[in-house]
Scaffold this motif. Structure first.
Motif, mmCIF file in Angstrom:
data_model
loop_
_atom_site.group_PDB
_atom_site.id
_atom_site.type_symbol
_atom_site.label_atom_id
_atom_site.label_comp_id
_atom_site.label_asym_id
_atom_site.label_seq_id
_atom_site.Cartn_x
_atom_site.Cartn_y
_atom_site.Cartn_z
ATOM 1 N N GLY A 182 0.813 -1.206 0.000
ATOM 2 C CA GLY A 182 0.000 0.000 0.000
ATOM 3 C C GLY A 182 0.848 1.258 0.000
ATOM 4 N N ILE A 183 0.362 2.296 -0.646
ATOM 5 C CA ILE A 183 1.160 3.512 -0.831
ATOM 6 C C ILE A 183 1.148 4.424 0.388
ATOM 7 N N TRP A 184 0.375 4.091 1.429
ATOM 8 C CA TRP A 184 0.276 4.986 2.584
ATOM 9 C C TRP A 184 1.251 4.626 3.696
ATOM 10 N N LEU A 185 2.122 3.661 3.444
ATOM 11 C CA LEU A 185 3.181 3.362 4.398
ATOM 12 C C LEU A 185 4.228 4.475 4.363
ATOM 13 N N ARG A 186 5.011 4.580 5.438
ATOM 14 C CA ARG A 186 6.175 5.459 5.372
ATOM 15 C C ARG A 186 7.133 4.901 4.318
ATOM 16 N N PRO A 187 7.880 5.758 3.620
ATOM 17 C CA PRO A 187 8.757 5.267 2.550
ATOM 18 C C PRO A 187 9.683 4.128 2.962
ATOM 19 N N GLN A 188 10.290 4.215 4.149
ATOM 20 C CA GLN A 188 11.163 3.128 4.590
ATOM 21 C C GLN A 188 10.387 1.822 4.719
ATOM 22 N N GLN A 189 9.220 1.884 5.338
ATOM 23 C CA GLN A 189 8.397 0.690 5.495
ATOM 24 C C GLN A 189 7.945 0.160 4.132
ATOM 25 N N PHE A 190 7.653 1.084 3.221
ATOM 26 C CA PHE A 190 7.214 0.695 1.884
ATOM 27 C C PHE A 190 8.293 -0.109 1.161
ATOM 28 N N ILE A 191 9.535 0.377 1.192
ATOM 29 C CA ILE A 191 10.621 -0.311 0.491
ATOM 30 C C ILE A 191 10.928 -1.658 1.144
ATOM 31 N N VAL A 192 10.929 -1.705 2.468
ATOM 32 C CA VAL A 192 11.165 -2.975 3.166
ATOM 33 C C VAL A 192 10.084 -3.991 2.801
ATOM 34 N N LYS A 193 8.842 -3.556 2.805
ATOM 35 C CA LYS A 193 7.732 -4.452 2.463
ATOM 36 C C LYS A 193 7.824 -4.904 1.009
ATOM 37 N N LEU A 194 8.178 -3.992 0.117
ATOM 38 C CA LEU A 194 8.347 -4.336 -1.294
ATOM 39 C C LEU A 194 9.401 -5.423 -1.455
ATOM 40 N N ARG A 195 10.506 -5.281 -0.754
ATOM 41 C CA ARG A 195 11.586 -6.270 -0.811
ATOM 42 C C ARG A 195 11.132 -7.608 -0.247
ATOM 43 N N GLN A 196 10.406 -7.573 0.864
ATOM 44 C CA GLN A 196 9.939 -8.809 1.484
ATOM 45 C C GLN A 196 8.930 -9.542 0.601
ATOM 46 N N MET A 197 8.103 -8.790 -0.103
ATOM 47 C CA MET A 197 7.075 -9.392 -0.949
ATOM 48 C C MET A 197 7.649 -10.032 -2.209
ATOM 49 N N ASN A 198 8.808 -9.538 -2.661
ATOM 50 C CA ASN A 198 9.319 -9.954 -3.966
ATOM 51 C C ASN A 198 10.772 -10.418 -3.988
ATOM 52 N N GLY A 199 11.492 -10.222 -2.912
ATOM 53 C CA GLY A 199 12.940 -10.392 -2.955
ATOM 54 C C GLY A 199 13.446 -11.809 -3.029
ATOM 55 N N GLY A 200 12.625 -12.786 -2.683
ATOM 56 C CA GLY A 200 13.101 -14.156 -2.732
ATOM 57 C C GLY A 200 14.008 -14.486 -1.559
ATOM 58 N N PRO A 201 14.729 -15.602 -1.637
ATOM 59 C CA PRO A 201 15.525 -16.073 -0.502
ATOM 60 C C PRO A 201 16.797 -15.273 -0.243
ATOM 61 N N ASN A 202 17.300 -14.538 -1.238
ATOM 62 C CA ASN A 202 18.569 -13.829 -1.052
ATOM 63 C C ASN A 202 18.513 -12.438 -1.678
ATOM 64 N N PRO A 203 17.653 -11.562 -1.164
ATOM 65 C CA PRO A 203 17.548 -10.230 -1.746
ATOM 66 C C PRO A 203 18.783 -9.391 -1.443
ATOM 67 N N ILE A 204 19.157 -8.537 -2.372
ATOM 68 C CA ILE A 204 20.237 -7.588 -2.136
ATOM 69 C C ILE A 204 19.585 -6.337 -1.572
ATOM 70 N N GLY A 205 19.728 -6.113 -0.283
ATOM 71 C CA GLY A 205 19.010 -5.001 0.312
ATOM 72 C C GLY A 205 19.630 -4.491 1.586
ATOM 73 N N TYR A 206 19.013 -3.455 2.126
ATOM 74 C CA TYR A 206 19.500 -2.797 3.340
ATOM 75 C C TYR A 206 18.310 -2.190 4.063
ATOM 76 N N THR A 207 18.348 -2.260 5.394
ATOM 77 C CA THR A 207 17.353 -1.580 6.209
ATOM 78 C C THR A 207 18.065 -0.835 7.322
ATOM 79 N N GLY A 208 17.855 0.465 7.404
ATOM 80 C CA GLY A 208 18.442 1.266 8.466
ATOM 81 C C GLY A 208 17.485 1.421 9.627
#
Length: 211
Positions: A182-208
């Motif tokens: 959903g687009i009403w998340l905070r941007p950080q939460q949005f990107i983390v959720k996007l990665r979790q929904m699509n990233g697979g077993p070994n996503p290249i990512g970062y969370t601060g």
């Protein structure tokens, strides 16, 4: 000056996010989840796997950064050198087209003119709050870049609730066949959720840390 006008002026000074000249909250280099607990993610600047190096040096990175209020989400795309560093990266993201905070405040009530390019802090790692990098073939890259160019040309306005920076990024993700939160998340939460929904077993990512 009426009380209502004074309130709007003060609110405009206090709020500034998803605009081109944000005063940005410094981030941290250690990874942490939304609750401040460290998480196991691969740095967005990590060197791709050998198989990825041979097949492709093109990438798109879904990213968020810190700002005074919500933060800002956007994409970075381009090519990587042999050390995994970006080569002349491009940025696309939706924000009010002004250095002033006033359009940002008004954009919570009515659509305001937007811009869709780079904004201050977008490429600085110390301000990055979350990211997800996807390696692409040349054909995949050219296809998504063509879509981004088209989206930028057809996104003349920004609205905090109806079409914000998250909505812009979500359109890019869906054009690639990914699910989007959903687009009403905070941007950080949005990107983390996007990665979790699509990233697979070994996503290249970062969370601060939470912004």
């Amino acid at each position: 000056m009426s009380g209502r006008l004074l309130f709007l002026v003060l609110l405009a000074v206090a709020l500034a996010a998803c605009q081109t000249r944000d005063e940005i909250k410094p981030g941290y280099l250690s990874g942490a989840g939304d609750d401040g607990v460290a998480v196991m993610t691969t740095s967005a600047t990590a060197k791709p796997k050998p198989s990825q190096q041979k097949e492709s040096r093109y990438f798109i990175e879904f990213r968020s950064r810190y700002a005074l209020t919500y933060g800002h989400s956007y994409v970075v795309f381009g090519r990587l050198d042999q050390k995994g560093q970006m080569i002349d990266p491009e940025v696309a993201g939706l924000a009010p087209a002004s250095k002033s905070a006033v359009p940002y405040v008004l954009g919570h009530y009515v659509p305001v003119p937007s811009e869709t390019g780079w904004s201050d802090g977008d490429l600085e790692d110390k301000y990055r709050s979350a990211s997800w990098r996807v390696m692409l073939s040349e054909a995949e890259y050219r296809k998504v870049v063509a879509y981004i160019r088209k989206l930028k040309a057809s996104s003349p306005v920004w609205h905090a609730a109806l079409y914000n920076c998250n909505a812009f990024v979500a359109d890019i993700a869906r054009s690639m066949g990914y699910k989007a939160p959903g687009i009403w998340l905070r941007p950080q939460q949005f990107i983390v959720k996007l990665r979790q929904m699509n990233g697979g077993p070994n996503p290249i990512g970062y969370t601060g840390p939470p912004g």
